[in-house]
Design a protein around this motif. Sequence first.
Motif, PDB file in Angstrom:
ATOM      1  N   ALA A  86     105.415 -12.531  46.440  1.00 34.43           N
ATOM      2  CA  ALA A  86     105.363 -10.419  46.327  1.00 34.43           C
ATOM      3  C   ALA A  86     105.019 -10.423  45.017  1.00 34.43           C
ATOM      4  O   ALA A  86     104.315  -8.586  45.335  1.00 34.43           O
ATOM      5  N   ILE A  87     105.246 -10.335  44.455  1.00 35.39           N
ATOM      6  CA  ILE A  87     104.738  -8.551  43.378  1.00 35.39           C
ATOM      7  C   ILE A  87     102.905  -9.431  43.076  1.00 35.39           C
ATOM      8  O   ILE A  87     102.501  -8.586  43.406  1.00 35.39           O
ATOM      9  N   ASP A  88     103.031 -10.773  42.833  1.00 36.74           N
ATOM     10  CA  ASP A  88     101.773 -11.406  43.288  1.00 36.74           C
ATOM     11  C   ASP A  88     100.329 -10.490  43.885  1.00 36.74           C
ATOM     12  O   ASP A  88      99.259  -9.525  43.903  1.00 36.74           O
ATOM     13  N   VAL A  89     100.728 -10.409  45.092  1.00 36.97           N
ATOM     14  CA  VAL A  89     100.198 -10.269  46.309  1.00 36.97           C
ATOM     15  C   VAL A  89     100.218  -7.691  46.058  1.00 36.97           C
ATOM     16  O   VAL A  89      99.234  -7.721  46.509  1.00 36.97           O
ATOM     17  N   VAL A  90     100.919  -7.725  45.744  1.00 35.35           N
ATOM     18  CA  VAL A  90     101.217  -5.966  45.239  1.00 35.35           C
ATOM     19  C   VAL A  90     100.231  -5.275  44.240  1.00 35.35           C
ATOM     20  O   VAL A  90      99.484  -4.453  43.853  1.00 35.35           O
ATOM     21  N   LEU A  91     100.642  -6.436  43.135  1.00 33.60           N
ATOM     22  CA  LEU A  91     100.155  -6.286  42.186  1.00 33.60           C
ATOM     23  C   LEU A  91      97.971  -6.368  42.110  1.00 33.60           C
ATOM     24  O   LEU A  91      97.385  -4.982  41.366  1.00 33.60           O
ATOM     25  N   GLU A  92      97.727  -7.081  42.538  1.00 37.85           N
ATOM     26  CA  GLU A  92      96.671  -7.176  43.457  1.00 37.85           C
ATOM     27  C   GLU A  92      96.042  -5.975  43.704  1.00 37.85           C
ATOM     28  O   GLU A  92      95.422  -5.300  43.867  1.00 37.85           O
ATOM     29  N   GLY A  93      97.072  -5.439  44.987  1.00 34.33           N
ATOM     30  CA  GLY A  93      96.749  -4.405  45.248  1.00 34.33           C
ATOM     31  C   GLY A  93      96.697  -2.720  44.827  1.00 34.33           C
ATOM     32  O   GLY A  93      96.091  -1.823  45.059  1.00 34.33           O
ATOM     33  N   ILE A 251      93.159   4.322  56.345  1.00 30.70           N
ATOM     34  CA  ILE A 251      92.021   5.282  57.277  1.00 30.70           C
ATOM     35  C   ILE A 251      90.945   4.703  56.637  1.00 30.70           C
ATOM     36  O   ILE A 251      90.083   4.436  57.492  1.00 30.70           O
ATOM     37  N   PHE A 252      90.006   4.389  55.476  1.00 26.93           N
ATOM     38  CA  PHE A 252      89.281   3.787  55.054  1.00 26.93           C
ATOM     39  C   PHE A 252      89.314   2.111  55.004  1.00 26.93           C
ATOM     40  O   PHE A 252      88.467   2.050  54.146  1.00 26.93           O
ATOM     41  N   GLY A 253      89.814   1.704  54.842  1.00 32.90           N
ATOM     42  CA  GLY A 253      90.399   0.090  55.208  1.00 32.90           C
ATOM     43  C   GLY A 253      90.333   0.170  53.387  1.00 32.90           C
ATOM     44  O   GLY A 253      89.732  -1.001  53.570  1.00 32.90           O
ATOM     45  N   PHE A 254      90.712  -0.099  53.081  1.00 37.56           N
ATOM     46  CA  PHE A 254      91.126   0.492  51.149  1.00 37.56           C
ATOM     47  C   PHE A 254      92.064  -0.515  50.661  1.00 37.56           C
ATOM     48  O   PHE A 254      92.741  -0.028  50.797  1.00 37.56           O
ATOM     49  N   PRO A 255      91.942  -1.762  50.391  1.00 38.32           N
ATOM     50  CA  PRO A 255      93.122  -2.924  50.234  1.00 38.32           C
ATOM     51  C   PRO A 255      94.225  -2.653  48.833  1.00 38.32           C
ATOM     52  O   PRO A 255      94.049  -3.246  47.664  1.00 38.32           O
ATOM     53  N   GLY A 256      94.723  -1.912  49.046  1.00 40.31           N
ATOM     54  CA  GLY A 256      95.733  -0.908  48.062  1.00 40.31           C
ATOM     55  C   GLY A 256      96.159  -1.092  48.119  1.00 40.31           C
ATOM     56  O   GLY A 256      96.891  -1.854  49.128  1.00 40.31           O
ATOM     57  N   VAL A 257      97.494  -0.606  47.176  1.00 39.24           N
ATOM     58  CA  VAL A 257      99.048  -0.342  47.337  1.00 39.24           C
ATOM     59  C   VAL A 257      99.310   0.249  48.469  1.00 39.24           C
ATOM     60  O   VAL A 257     100.600  -0.433  48.913  1.00 39.24           O
ATOM     61  N   GLY A 258      98.761   1.519  48.996  1.00 39.61           N
ATOM     62  CA  GLY A 258      99.566   2.263  50.313  1.00 39.61           C
ATOM     63  C   GLY A 258      99.079   1.039  51.704  1.00 39.61           C
ATOM     64  O   GLY A 258      99.887   1.435  51.798  1.00 39.61           O
ATOM     65  N   LYS A 259      98.088   0.858  51.259  1.00 43.59           N
ATOM     66  CA  LYS A 259      97.541   0.104  53.094  1.00 43.59           C
ATOM     67  C   LYS A 259      98.542  -1.233  52.897  1.00 43.59           C
ATOM     68  O   LYS A 259      98.959  -1.611  54.082  1.00 43.59           O
ATOM     69  N   LEU A 260      98.753  -1.679  51.970  1.00 42.61           N
ATOM     70  CA  LEU A 260      99.640  -3.242  51.801  1.00 42.61           C
ATOM     71  C   LEU A 260     100.924  -2.221  52.067  1.00 42.61           C
ATOM     72  O   LEU A 260     101.523  -3.226  53.059  1.00 42.61           O
ATOM     73  N   ASN A 271     110.151  -8.027  50.903  1.00 45.01           N
ATOM     74  CA  ASN A 271     110.510  -8.196  49.823  1.00 45.01           C
ATOM     75  C   ASN A 271     109.362  -8.014  49.573  1.00 45.01           C
ATOM     76  O   ASN A 271     109.175  -7.388  48.204  1.00 45.01           O
ATOM     77  N   VAL A 272     108.372  -7.583  49.562  1.00 47.01           N
ATOM     78  CA  VAL A 272     106.081  -7.279  49.916  1.00 47.01           C
ATOM     79  C   VAL A 272     106.518  -5.721  49.639  1.00 47.01           C
ATOM     80  O   VAL A 272     105.986  -4.807  48.770  1.00 47.01           O
ATOM     81  N   VAL A 273     107.354  -5.063  50.640  1.00 46.86           N
ATOM     82  CA  VAL A 273     107.927  -3.545  50.593  1.00 46.86           C
ATOM     83  C   VAL A 273     108.523  -2.660  49.599  1.00 46.86           C
ATOM     84  O   VAL A 273     108.373  -1.773  49.207  1.00 46.86           O
ATOM     85  N   LEU A 274     109.316  -3.635  49.538  1.00 45.77           N
ATOM     86  CA  LEU A 274     109.820  -3.702  47.830  1.00 45.77           C
ATOM     87  C   LEU A 274     109.585  -3.798  46.576  1.00 45.77           C
ATOM     88  O   LEU A 274     109.144  -2.491  46.183  1.00 45.77           O
ATOM     89  N   ALA A 275     108.674  -4.200  46.972  1.00 44.25           N
ATOM     90  CA  ALA A 275     107.951  -4.643  45.642  1.00 44.25           C
ATOM     91  C   ALA A 275     107.274  -3.702  45.150  1.00 44.25           C
ATOM     92  O   ALA A 275     106.816  -3.628  44.037  1.00 44.25           O
ATOM     93  N   ALA A 276     106.109  -3.601  46.500  1.00 41.65           N
ATOM     94  CA  ALA A 276     105.292  -2.419  46.665  1.00 41.65           C
ATOM     95  C   ALA A 276     105.752  -0.443  45.769  1.00 41.65           C
ATOM     96  O   ALA A 276     105.523  -0.157  45.347  1.00 41.65           O
ATOM     97  N   ILE A 277     107.229  -0.223  46.496  1.00 41.91           N
ATOM     98  CA  ILE A 277     107.449   0.926  46.512  1.00 41.91           C
ATOM     99  C   ILE A 277     108.126   0.473  45.130  1.00 41.91           C
ATOM    100  O   ILE A 277     107.829   1.510  44.117  1.00 41.91           O
ATOM    101  N   MET A 278     108.494  -0.558  44.754  1.00 45.47           N
ATOM    102  CA  MET A 278     109.173  -0.408  42.645  1.00 45.47           C
ATOM    103  C   MET A 278     108.163  -0.399  41.832  1.00 45.47           C
ATOM    104  O   MET A 278     108.445  -0.183  40.922  1.00 45.47           O
ATOM    105  N   VAL A 279     107.059  -1.186  42.190  1.00 44.75           N
ATOM    106  CA  VAL A 279     105.972  -1.413  41.440  1.00 44.75           C
ATOM    107  C   VAL A 279     105.183   0.240  41.417  1.00 44.75           C
ATOM    108  O   VAL A 279     105.077   1.160  40.073  1.00 44.75           O
TER     109      VAL A 279
END
Length: 304
Positions: A86-93, A251-260, A271-279
């Motif tokens: 999950a952390i790899d997915v989040v760090l990319e975003g 809205i813009f389909g931007f592949p950032g952590v917010g859209k993720l 797990n991705v939700v938690l990792a995204a919020i924590m990062v």
Amino acid sequence: MTSFIQKRALTSLISLVGLVVLVFFLSRLTGDPAALFLPIDATDAMREQFREIHGLNDPLLVQFWHYIVDLAHLNFGESIRKARPAIDVVLEGFLWTFQLAVITMVLVTGAAVVVGSLAAFKAGGFFDRFASFVSLIGASAPDFWIAIVGIVVFAVSLGWVPTSGTGTPLHWILPIAVLFIRPFGLIVQVVRGSMITALSSAYVKTARAKGVRTRPIIFVHALRNALLPVITVIGDQAAALLNGAVVVETIFGFPGVGKLMIDSILQRDFNVVLAAIMVTALAIFIMNLLIDLAYSLLDPRIRN
């Protein structure tokens, strides 16, 4: 200074722990991931096996304990949706969001400081009134409305920029422009107010009496002493960009952590939700700590 940093770090750590606990239990209220990831005709045995593989069969408190133990070993779990850490997915975003936030804040800071300073130099004049009017509209306009209008006008009607994606520099124009407007309006107002106070001070009047040119008076003598509240607002707006780009990225389909984060909530990828919020929270806490340090260096009275 050391005690000051320790106090701020402890406050941030307590907030981060509280956030983890809150998000963990709230995310589980969204439903069972098995209902989304398995076909409609999946048997009870298949659902049971899915939950067992992903540790969802245990009682909620047991799941939380396992998560905390894994977190202590810097294990954020695996993304159900992407079958990757999950952390790899989040760090990319997060890298996409970080780039977007940095570019936006560099442009915002430069433009707002110049506009706010010039407006304050001739307070009450035409430029001051115009700058105040524009900045107040910018600070009040909702991001989602600006984003939709921008797509309709500049992407659909005029065809100047793409509607979504990140393939070329043109894809970045609308997201940056939308995120630019609100912090620009807020920072212009703060710079203007702080500069009006600085420009009316005795040392500026003395510089004018000595025949110092206008530009050094504004951008050297006055601005240097007006930076304290401005730095705080710039830091707050930078943190808000990291935390509040969710709507614009979606809205813009931007592949950032917010859209993720939004996609993961809808797809119950806990797990991705938690990792995204924590990062994101950790980045904001670090940014706030840096702001506090800068503030304390400029004003030693607040260190104690």
